[in-house]
Write an enzyme that holds these catalytic residues in place. Structure first.
Site, PDB file in Angstrom:
ATOM      1  N   GLN A   1       0.798  -1.225   0.000  1.00  0.00           N
ATOM      2  CA  GLN A   1       0.000   0.000   0.000  1.00  0.00           C
ATOM      3  C   GLN A   1       0.830   1.274   0.000  1.00  0.00           C
ATOM      4  OE1 GLN A   1      -4.018   0.134   1.735  1.00  0.00           O
ATOM      5  NE2 GLN A   1      -3.061   1.326   3.345  1.00  0.00           N
TER       6      GLN A   1
ATOM      7  N   GLU B   1      -2.892   9.894  -0.777  1.00  0.00           N
ATOM      8  CA  GLU B   1      -1.972  10.540   0.161  1.00  0.00           C
ATOM      9  C   GLU B   1      -0.877  11.335  -0.542  1.00  0.00           C
ATOM     10  OE1 GLU B   1      -0.713   7.547   2.895  1.00  0.00           O
ATOM     11  OE2 GLU B   1      -2.756   7.195   3.607  1.00  0.00           O
TER      12      GLU B   1
ATOM     13  N   ASP C   1       4.330   0.178   4.206  1.00  0.00           N
ATOM     14  CA  ASP C   1       3.063  -0.220   4.828  1.00  0.00           C
ATOM     15  C   ASP C   1       2.477  -1.287   3.924  1.00  0.00           C
ATOM     16  OD1 ASP C   1       0.582  -0.633   5.885  1.00  0.00           O
ATOM     17  OD2 ASP C   1      -0.159   1.399   5.573  1.00  0.00           O
TER      18      ASP C   1
ATOM     19  N   GLU D   1       5.128  -1.767   8.298  1.00  0.00           N
ATOM     20  CA  GLU D   1       3.845  -1.625   8.994  1.00  0.00           C
ATOM     21  C   GLU D   1       2.873  -2.699   8.520  1.00  0.00           C
ATOM     22  OE1 GLU D   1       0.165   1.552   8.804  1.00  0.00           O
ATOM     23  OE2 GLU D   1       2.219   2.309   8.558  1.00  0.00           O
TER      24      GLU D   1
ATOM     25  N   ASP E   1      -0.640  -1.330  13.003  1.00  0.00           N
ATOM     26  CA  ASP E   1      -1.692  -0.340  12.749  1.00  0.00           C
ATOM     27  C   ASP E   1      -3.049  -1.018  12.910  1.00  0.00           C
ATOM     28  OD1 ASP E   1      -3.410   1.633  11.863  1.00  0.00           O
ATOM     29  OD2 ASP E   1      -2.847   1.456   9.762  1.00  0.00           O
TER      30      ASP E   1
ATOM     31  N   LYS F   1      -3.289   6.689  15.528  1.00  0.00           N
ATOM     32  CA  LYS F   1      -4.300   7.424  14.771  1.00  0.00           C
ATOM     33  C   LYS F   1      -5.409   7.832  15.735  1.00  0.00           C
ATOM     34  CE  LYS F   1      -3.567   4.994  10.370  1.00  0.00           C
ATOM     35  NZ  LYS F   1      -4.089   3.925   9.476  1.00  0.00           N
TER      36      LYS F   1
ATOM     37  N   ARG G   1      -4.731   9.945   8.203  1.00  0.00           N
ATOM     38  CA  ARG G   1      -5.528   8.935   7.513  1.00  0.00           C
ATOM     39  C   ARG G   1      -5.547   9.294   6.030  1.00  0.00           C
ATOM     40  NH1 ARG G   1      -8.231   5.338  11.072  1.00  0.00           N
ATOM     41  NH2 ARG G   1      -8.009   4.003   9.232  1.00  0.00           N
ATOM     42  N   SER G   2      -5.970   8.353   5.203  1.00  0.00           N
ATOM     43  CA  SER G   2      -5.975   8.633   3.764  1.00  0.00           C
ATOM     44  C   SER G   2      -7.007   9.702   3.403  1.00  0.00           C
ATOM     45  CB  SER G   2      -6.221   7.355   2.969  1.00  0.00           C
ATOM     46  OG  SER G   2      -7.382   6.708   3.419  1.00  0.00           O
TER      47      SER G   2
ATOM     48  N   LYS H   1       3.796  10.108  10.235  1.00  0.00           N
ATOM     49  CA  LYS H   1       3.444   9.601   8.907  1.00  0.00           C
ATOM     50  C   LYS H   1       2.289  10.450   8.407  1.00  0.00           C
ATOM     51  CE  LYS H   1       1.536   5.446   6.827  1.00  0.00           C
ATOM     52  NZ  LYS H   1       1.036   4.088   7.091  1.00  0.00           N
TER      53      LYS H   1
END
EC number: 4.2.1.11
Length: 428
Positions: free
Chosen positions: A163, A205, A242, A285, A312, A337, A366-367, A388
């Site tokens: 990802q 992102e 990730d 991740e 995560d 998060k 977050r995205s 991040k």
């Protein structure tokens, strides 16, 4: 002592054009705080519940119900109460919801208010948010950025399985220099992809999302970009992944569709170990599925003494789940998060617990993001060693980097950039 005078919630849009909750809080001394909640694309099944309306409006993603909860139940409970004790206020919100995963009022409603109160309380004290949240006696520290410059998986419409492919500019003395390095590599990567006739469109992102034949092809392109920008891969700039393995996990196996391969947990750990041996990867991740704790144990035993293994979807910023992982010796780092757990206090507790157990903390966006920059302050306040927050384009990502630049300038000579110390001592 400042008391809460007014609470207002509203529906605004995130960076993907989906609704999210924003809250405003006024205190009786005139102080004001505002916060907007982000939203994820690949989400852990144990995350606190993001309340959505369903139906046809905004394709079912409306948040009118959550906003109504802010403007009625939450407002009535908090109005006139103190804003000075964040922990007590967050406990009140948790009790008001009364469910184990905040699905009655919605974690998006609760978090918006929790964050907005923190912002207002900071202004009431005449402090920036990072100073307000900072533990007494601790020194501020600028985190190392994990910059997602190439996207795959759920964050892009391409054939790459992993990802996020990230760079970590760790070989620098100041955050501003690390940021410059990242930006120059981002632009170099755009040239590399353009010369190969590949797409330079960006994903959620801000990272590029080219149609590459394999995960290794993505890593090779990034290495070339680092070198073209005039930096040394490994020494100055490390790599991080990730994997988002929960998106690859079906029927007890890990499927790499782009390569036509699938693995059991041990085989997938071997695959990741081979990438670590070949490339300067210092962090992975979600290397295993969130429910595959046996697989996580295999991966931790295989790579945990060599690189950072970040949970995560595994931990979902939940102190109780993190404690289980610590007890079982799974992973060695947690992604933080705010909206996975739903209050400022629970987020701070997860970071404290990780720190006491020798786990690193990576504060994350977050995205689906907003212009809210609170995670930059959170990272500095808690001395989290990494942040991040996406690539070097899209205002919703760059806003966080710009906030860190402001904090660095404000700190002056006291602005310490964590650099190589972002990783555990045994990792160098």
């Amino acid at each position: 002592m400042a008391n809460i005078e007014r609470v207002i919630g509203r529906e605004v849009l995130d960076s993907r054009g989906n609704p999210t909750v924003e809250a405003d809080v006024w205190l009786d001394d005139g102080s004001f705080g505002r916060a907007a909640v982000p939203s994820g694309a690949s989400t852990g099944s144990r995350e606190a519940v993001e309340l959505r309306d369903g139906g046809g409006r905004y394709n079912g993603k409306g948040v009118r119900t959550a906003v109504e909860n802010v403007n009625t139940t939450i407002r009535e409970a908090l109005q006139g109460g103190s804003a000075d004790d964040q922990a007590a206020l967050d406990r009140q919100l948790i009790d008001l919801d009364g469910s184990p995963n905040k699905d009655r009022l919605g974690a998006n409603a609760i978090l918006a208010v929790s964050m907005a109160v923190a912002q207002a309380a900071a202004r009431s004290r005449g402090l920036p948010l990072y100073r307000h949240l900072q533990q007494e006696g601790s020194a501020a520290q600028l985190p190392a950025p994990m910059m997602n410059i190439l996207n795959g998986g759920e964050h892009a419409d391409n054939s790459v399985d992993i990802q996020e492919f990230m760079i970590m500019p760790i070989g620098f003395d100041r955050f501003s220099e690390a940021l410059r390095c990242g930006a120059e590599i981002f632009h170099a990567l755009k040239k590399v992809l353009h010369e190969r006739g590949l797409s330079t469109a960006v994903g959620d992102e801000g990272g590029f999302a080219p149609d590459l034949p394999s995960n290794e092809a993505a890593l090779e392109a990034i290495i070339e970009a680092i070198q073209r920008a005039g930096y040394q891969a490994g020494d100055q700039v490390a790599l991080a992944l990730d994997v988002a393995s929960s998106e690859l996990y079906r029927d007890g196996r890990y499927h790499l569709a782009s390569e036509g391969r699938d693995f059991d947990a041990a085989g997938f750990a071997d695959y990741l170990a081979q990438l670590v041996d070949k490339y300067p990867i210092v962090s992975i991740e979600d290397g295993m599925d969130e429910s595959d704790w046996d697989g996580w144990k295999v991966l931790t035993e295989r790579l945990g003494g060599q690189i950072q293994l970040v949970g995560d979807d595994l931990f979902v910023t939940n102190p109780q789940i993190l404690q289980q992982g610590i007890d079982r010796g799974i992973a060695n780092s947690i992604l933080i998060k705010l909206n996975q757990i739903g209050t400022v206090t629970e987020t701070l507790e997860a970071i404290r617990m990780a720190d006491e157990a020798g786990y690193t903390s990576v504060v994350s966006h977050r995205s689906g993001e907003t212009e809210d920059v609170a995670i930059a302050d959170l990272a500095v306040a808690t001395r989290a060693t990494q942040i991040k927050t996406g690539s070097l384009c899209r205002s919703d990502r760059v806003a966080k980097y710009n906030q860190l630049l402001r904090i660095e300038q404000e700190l002056g000579d006291d602005a310490r950039y964590v650099g190589r110390d972002a990783l555990r001592p045994e990792q160098g």
